[in-house]
Design an enzyme around this catalytic site. Structure first.
Site, PDB file in Angstrom:
ATOM      1  N   ARG A   1      -0.620  -3.642 -12.884  1.00 11.25           N
ATOM      2  CA  ARG A   1      -1.585  -3.533 -11.784  1.00 11.25           C
ATOM      3  C   ARG A   1      -1.590  -4.799 -10.927  1.00 11.25           C
ATOM      4  NH1 ARG A   1      -4.466   1.063 -11.697  1.00 11.25           N
ATOM      5  NH2 ARG A   1      -6.208   0.252 -10.498  1.00 11.25           N
TER       6      ARG A   1
ATOM      7  N   PHE B   1     -10.403  12.438  -0.290  1.00  9.86           N
ATOM      8  CA  PHE B   1      -8.958  12.311  -0.058  1.00  9.86           C
ATOM      9  C   PHE B   1      -8.115  13.144  -1.037  1.00  9.86           C
ATOM     10  CE2 PHE B   1     -10.321   8.677  -2.725  1.00  9.86           C
ATOM     11  CZ  PHE B   1      -9.496   8.850  -3.844  1.00  9.86           C
TER      12      PHE B   1
ATOM     13  N   HIS C   1       1.838   4.039  -8.304  1.00  9.05           N
ATOM     14  CA  HIS C   1       0.681   4.308  -9.166  1.00  9.05           C
ATOM     15  C   HIS C   1       0.890   3.560 -10.472  1.00  9.05           C
ATOM     16  CE1 HIS C   1      -2.138   6.391 -11.844  1.00  9.05           C
ATOM     17  NE2 HIS C   1      -1.126   6.418 -12.711  1.00  9.05           N
TER      18      HIS C   1
ATOM     19  N   ASN D   1       0.635   4.412  -0.655  1.00  7.58           N
ATOM     20  CA  ASN D   1       0.670   3.029  -1.124  1.00  7.58           C
ATOM     21  C   ASN D   1       1.740   2.759  -2.199  1.00  7.58           C
ATOM     22  OD1 ASN D   1      -0.607   4.346  -3.162  1.00  7.58           O
ATOM     23  ND2 ASN D   1      -2.481   3.145  -3.139  1.00  7.58           N
TER      24      ASN D   1
ATOM     25  N   LYS E   1       5.958   6.368  -5.577  1.00  6.24           N
ATOM     26  CA  LYS E   1       5.431   7.501  -4.811  1.00  6.24           C
ATOM     27  C   LYS E   1       6.384   7.940  -3.686  1.00  6.24           C
ATOM     28  CE  LYS E   1       0.547   6.483  -5.754  1.00  6.24           C
ATOM     29  NZ  LYS E   1      -0.794   6.247  -5.146  1.00  6.24           N
TER      30      LYS E   1
ATOM     31  N   GLU F   1      -1.218   9.858 -19.503  1.00  8.13           N
ATOM     32  CA  GLU F   1      -0.283  10.019 -18.387  1.00  8.13           C
ATOM     33  C   GLU F   1       1.166  10.029 -18.882  1.00  8.13           C
ATOM     34  OE1 GLU F   1      -3.337   7.981 -15.152  1.00  8.13           O
ATOM     35  OE2 GLU F   1      -1.465   6.953 -15.594  1.00  8.13           O
TER      36      GLU F   1
ATOM     37  N   THR G   1      -5.271  -1.382  -4.073  1.00  6.38           N
ATOM     38  CA  THR G   1      -5.006  -0.014  -3.587  1.00  6.38           C
ATOM     39  C   THR G   1      -4.731  -0.004  -2.086  1.00  6.38           C
ATOM     40  OG1 THR G   1      -6.581   0.738  -5.270  1.00  6.38           O
ATOM     41  CG2 THR G   1      -5.941   2.342  -3.591  1.00  6.38           C
TER      42      THR G   1
ATOM     43  N   ARG H   1       2.438  -3.471  -3.097  1.00  5.74           N
ATOM     44  CA  ARG H   1       1.722  -2.798  -2.004  1.00  5.74           C
ATOM     45  C   ARG H   1       1.668  -3.663  -0.745  1.00  5.74           C
ATOM     46  NH1 ARG H   1      -2.634  -0.081  -6.109  1.00  5.74           N
ATOM     47  NH2 ARG H   1      -1.748   2.018  -6.172  1.00  5.74           N
TER      48      ARG H   1
ATOM     49  N   TYR I   1      -4.153  14.238 -10.801  1.00  3.96           N
ATOM     50  CA  TYR I   1      -5.227  13.514 -10.109  1.00  3.96           C
ATOM     51  C   TYR I   1      -6.588  14.216 -10.243  1.00  3.96           C
ATOM     52  CZ  TYR I   1      -2.201  10.016  -7.916  1.00  3.96           C
ATOM     53  OH  TYR I   1      -1.354   8.949  -7.684  1.00  3.96           O
TER      54      TYR I   1
HETATM   55  P1  RTP Z   1      -3.272   4.550  -8.542  1.00  5.44           P
HETATM   56  O1  RTP Z   1      -4.259   5.377  -9.344  1.00  5.44           O
HETATM   57  O2  RTP Z   1      -2.383   5.366  -7.646  1.00  5.44           O
HETATM   58  O3  RTP Z   1      -2.528   3.545  -9.368  1.00  5.44           O
HETATM   59  O4  RTP Z   1      -4.101   3.662  -7.519  1.00  5.44           O
HETATM   60  P2  RTP Z   1      -5.485   2.972  -7.701  1.00  5.44           P
HETATM   61  O5  RTP Z   1      -5.968   3.055  -9.119  1.00  5.44           O
HETATM   62  O6  RTP Z   1      -5.340   1.642  -7.059  1.00  5.44           O
HETATM   63  O7  RTP Z   1      -6.387   3.888  -6.770  1.00  5.44           O
HETATM   64  P3  RTP Z   1      -7.370   5.120  -7.133  1.00  5.44           P
HETATM   65  O8  RTP Z   1      -8.746   4.733  -6.694  1.00  5.44           O
HETATM   66  O9  RTP Z   1      -7.159   5.570  -8.543  1.00  5.44           O
HETATM   67  O10 RTP Z   1      -6.853   6.230  -6.125  1.00  5.44           O
HETATM   68  C1  RTP Z   1      -5.713   6.982  -6.435  1.00  5.44           C
HETATM   69  C2  RTP Z   1      -4.852   7.098  -5.208  1.00  5.44           C
HETATM   70  O11 RTP Z   1      -5.519   7.885  -4.236  1.00  5.44           O
HETATM   71  C3  RTP Z   1      -5.113   7.453  -2.943  1.00  5.44           C
HETATM   72  N1  RTP Z   1      -6.290   7.053  -2.170  1.00  5.44           N
HETATM   73  N2  RTP Z   1      -6.489   7.403  -0.920  1.00  5.44           N
HETATM   74  N3  RTP Z   1      -7.562   7.715   1.689  1.00  5.44           N
HETATM   75  C4  RTP Z   1      -8.230   6.994   0.799  1.00  5.44           C
HETATM   76  O12 RTP Z   1      -9.267   6.432   1.036  1.00  5.44           O
HETATM   77  C5  RTP Z   1      -7.646   6.856  -0.543  1.00  5.44           C
HETATM   78  N4  RTP Z   1      -8.189   6.176  -1.551  1.00  5.44           N
HETATM   79  C6  RTP Z   1      -7.336   6.320  -2.590  1.00  5.44           C
HETATM   80  C7  RTP Z   1      -4.171   6.290  -3.120  1.00  5.44           C
HETATM   81  O13 RTP Z   1      -2.833   6.801  -3.090  1.00  5.44           O
HETATM   82  C8  RTP Z   1      -4.539   5.782  -4.495  1.00  5.44           C
HETATM   83  O14 RTP Z   1      -3.489   5.059  -5.074  1.00  5.44           O
HETATM   84 MG    MG Z   2      -6.074   4.913 -10.255  1.00  2.93          MG
END
Ligand code: RTP
Ligand code: MG
Length: 140
Positions: A87, A59, A117, A114, A11, A128, A93, A104, A51
């Site tokens: 992962r 967010f 992805h 973070n 990222k 994707e 996250t 992370r 997204y």
């Molecule tokens: P990713 O999709 O990026 O691999 O991460 P993830 O599954 O761990 O997290 P996900 O719940 O899918 O959220 C996607 C991305 O959104 C951002 N985020 N910001 N401000 C917040 O509370 C918040 N929560 C999520 C993060 O960049 C996250 O990786």
């Molecule tokens: Mg995700």
């Protein structure tokens, strides 16, 4: 188990801090092979499509703004159990909750910025990869 492929993004917070090599090394140390890689700069609209699943979340706008703020590196990683392994190497996250040794934990700045992805399931990995790479770019 057969080889599996997953989709990864390094990222903007990480490319900006010149962490592309350090993060790629973590993948390789975990037994994941980079079978495709390119550096691109998304528009906010393109980030929004990627997204779209999060479009009702508070967010979403901030996330799309961030993901289009600087170049990213998109990669296809291959290995046994690649989706789960990636992962695991990424960590939680929220970097405050990420285990020691994860990307992370070591590099992320916040829950939003973070650093990486990774796809969360075989179906999303397939979608994707297809969004960012053509068949010609995928060398086994
Ligand atoms: P990713 O999709 O990026 O691999 O991460 P993830 O599954 O761990 O997290 P996900 O719940 O899918 O959220 C996607 C991305 O959104 C951002 N985020 N910001 N401000 C917040 O509370 C918040 N929560 C999520 C993060 O960049 C996250 O990786
Ligand atoms: Mg995700």
């Amino acid at each position: 188990m057969a080889l599996e492929r997953t989709f990864s993004i390094i990222k903007p917070d990480a490319t900006k801090r010149n962490l592309t090599g350090a993060i790629t090394a973590k993948f390789e140390e975990a037994g994941l092979r980079v079978v495709a890689s390119k550096r691109i700069h998304l528009t906010k609209a393109q980030a929004g499509v990627f997204y779209a699943v999060h479009k009702e979340r508070p967010f979403y706008d901030e996330l799309c703004e961030f993901m289009s703020s600087e170049p990213i590196v998109v990669q296809v990683l291959e290995g046994e159990n690649a989706i789960a392994k990636n992962r695991e190497v990424m960590g939680a996250t929220n970097p405050a909750e990420a285990a020691d040794g994860t990307i992370r934990k070591e590099f992320a700045l916040s829950i939003g910025e973070n650093s990486v992805h990774g796809s969360d399931a075989p179906e999303t990995a397939k979608e994707e990869i297809a969004y960012f790479f053509s068949g010609l770019e995928l060398v086994g």
